[in-house]
Write an enzyme that holds these catalytic residues in place. Sequence first.
Site, mmCIF file in Angstrom:
data_model
loop_
_atom_site.group_PDB
_atom_site.id
_atom_site.type_symbol
_atom_site.label_atom_id
_atom_site.label_comp_id
_atom_site.label_asym_id
_atom_site.label_seq_id
_atom_site.Cartn_x
_atom_site.Cartn_y
_atom_site.Cartn_z
ATOM 1 N N CYS A 136 0.806 -1.239 0.000
ATOM 2 C CA CYS A 136 0.000 0.000 0.000
ATOM 3 C C CYS A 136 0.832 1.279 0.000
ATOM 4 O O CYS A 136 0.392 2.303 -0.533
ATOM 5 C CB CYS A 136 -1.009 -0.002 1.147
ATOM 6 S SG CYS A 136 -0.247 0.055 2.779
ATOM 7 N N CYS A 144 -3.337 -2.586 -1.116
ATOM 8 C CA CYS A 144 -2.317 -3.494 -0.571
ATOM 9 C C CYS A 144 -1.833 -4.534 -1.581
ATOM 10 O O CYS A 144 -0.970 -5.361 -1.260
ATOM 11 C CB CYS A 144 -2.861 -4.207 0.664
ATOM 12 S SG CYS A 144 -3.495 -3.054 1.890
ATOM 13 N N LYS A 209 -5.896 -8.966 11.509
ATOM 14 C CA LYS A 209 -5.823 -7.517 11.303
ATOM 15 C C LYS A 209 -7.194 -7.034 10.866
ATOM 16 O O LYS A 209 -7.719 -7.475 9.845
ATOM 17 C CB LYS A 209 -4.767 -7.200 10.248
ATOM 18 C CG LYS A 209 -4.709 -5.710 9.905
ATOM 19 C CD LYS A 209 -3.542 -5.375 9.000
ATOM 20 C CE LYS A 209 -3.598 -3.924 8.574
ATOM 21 N NZ LYS A 209 -2.452 -3.547 7.737
ATOM 22 N N LYS A 262 -4.317 -6.971 15.696
ATOM 23 C CA LYS A 262 -4.177 -5.533 15.431
ATOM 24 C C LYS A 262 -5.518 -4.937 15.062
ATOM 25 O O LYS A 262 -6.211 -5.538 14.235
ATOM 26 C CB LYS A 262 -3.213 -5.367 14.278
ATOM 27 C CG LYS A 262 -3.021 -3.945 13.810
ATOM 28 C CD LYS A 262 -2.189 -3.924 12.568
ATOM 29 C CE LYS A 262 -2.109 -2.505 12.055
ATOM 30 N NZ LYS A 262 -1.500 -2.404 10.774
ATOM 31 N N TYR A 327 4.102 2.940 19.503
ATOM 32 C CA TYR A 327 4.774 4.226 19.299
ATOM 33 C C TYR A 327 5.186 4.845 20.633
ATOM 34 O O TYR A 327 5.926 5.818 20.655
ATOM 35 C CB TYR A 327 3.849 5.183 18.531
ATOM 36 C CG TYR A 327 3.413 4.606 17.196
ATOM 37 C CD1 TYR A 327 4.237 4.711 16.078
ATOM 38 C CD2 TYR A 327 2.202 3.918 17.060
ATOM 39 C CE1 TYR A 327 3.869 4.151 14.863
ATOM 40 C CE2 TYR A 327 1.820 3.359 15.854
ATOM 41 C CZ TYR A 327 2.658 3.476 14.759
ATOM 42 O OH TYR A 327 2.295 2.911 13.569
HETATM 43 C C1 PBG Z 1 -0.252 -1.566 5.993
HETATM 44 C C2 PBG Z 1 -0.249 -1.212 7.422
HETATM 45 C C3 PBG Z 1 -1.111 -0.340 8.081
HETATM 46 C C4 PBG Z 1 -0.701 -0.288 9.401
HETATM 47 C C5 PBG Z 1 0.396 -1.132 9.531
HETATM 48 N N1 PBG Z 1 0.649 -1.711 8.288
HETATM 49 C C6 PBG Z 1 -2.205 0.512 7.554
HETATM 50 C C7 PBG Z 1 -3.355 -0.086 6.876
HETATM 51 O O1 PBG Z 1 -3.616 -1.286 6.920
HETATM 52 O O2 PBG Z 1 -4.027 0.720 6.223
HETATM 53 C C8 PBG Z 1 -1.328 0.536 10.477
HETATM 54 C C9 PBG Z 1 -0.486 0.808 11.678
HETATM 55 C C10 PBG Z 1 -0.973 1.904 12.550
HETATM 56 O O3 PBG Z 1 -2.088 2.441 12.401
HETATM 57 O O4 PBG Z 1 -0.215 2.268 13.451
HETATM 58 N N2 PBG Z 1 1.001 -1.486 5.406
#
Ligand code: PBG
Length: 339
Positions: A136, A144, A209, A262, A327
């Site tokens: 992405c 993605c 996720k 996540k 973070y």
């Molecule tokens: C996709 C990815 C995302 C996050 C980690 N890897 C964004 C998405 O799926 O749109 C989000 C991490 C965060 O919000 O801290 N590469």
Amino acid sequence: MSLTDSPFRLMPASFPTVRLRRLRQNAALRSLVRETEVAVQDLIYPVFVTDGQQIKQDITAMPNQYRWSVDRLPELMADITHLGIPAVLLFGVPDPSLKNETGSAAWDDHGVVQEAVRAIKRVAPGVIVITDVCLCEYTSHGHCGLVEGERVLNDPTLELLARQAVSHVRAGADMVAPSDMMDGRVAAIRRALDQAGFADTPILAYSAKYASSFYGPFREAAGSVPKFGDRRSHQMDPANAREALREIELDVLEGADVIMVKPALPYLDIVAKARSRFDLPLGAYNVSGEYSMVKAAAANGWIDERRVVFEVLTAIKRAGADLIITYHAMDFARWLAQT
Ligand code: PBG
């Protein structure tokens, strides 16, 4: 004296015999019986690396987080090493001119993540470097994987993700973390790594996720907002819990070494379920929106940031996570060193 009159007869203990406050009377007692403790060794710090030079650019929605150009990474890594943070998770923010339909900058051996891995390994060889594997940030449409019309294609994307993962490991990455949510990607990446001679490189799978609105600040940071549509055709419906266990099970069968849930806080029930069902190391990603909410409330003086962060990370660990991607890692490590 009959048996029932005996003073040794077992009675269900309750108040006033039982007083749970006895073990809460002072800090030493509380610490002695504490069930969960977050350590710096449990934390993974996410880092945004960008093309260009001499860049340490603020991310507006994520105070104290930056986009780093590769030449400035030694500065960051000195702090990471000093604080004892064991691992970083790298996200690439390529120059917009490099984005295209297939996201080919993702598997360029001299791409931004690959160069960042090399730079980090030079200055901080002991820090575990994990790389995010997803297209992405590299595709012109912000999806993605490959798209056909408005559809994100699954199977043709697998080969590209595998190429990206191999390229990261060739540059020196210690672990790869696929976040794309295509079906079958763990197996495809495992096969490609093995064929390239990297049978010992582990995969940290973003197994469950969710299609979450808590990723908003990240997408600003990574420049990965989809140009059309959303990610609900591959990321999970927030309403589903049993399906998360199926997602995790498939990743385990495909060869994942570490599984992950996540976001973290709104999905602690999933973390707890995953913990009781699977014996693999379990990660949880305390995502950008979770961070931004804490920072915004703290900036307004509405919450005590330090206490809230300790509580948040402790709750994630208590729910069952072994590893926490957050973070807050650097602040937490600094605060811990002060106590
Ligand atoms: C996709 C990815 C995302 C996050 C980690 N890897 C964004 C998405 O799926 O749109 C989000 C991490 C965060 O919000 O801290 N590469």
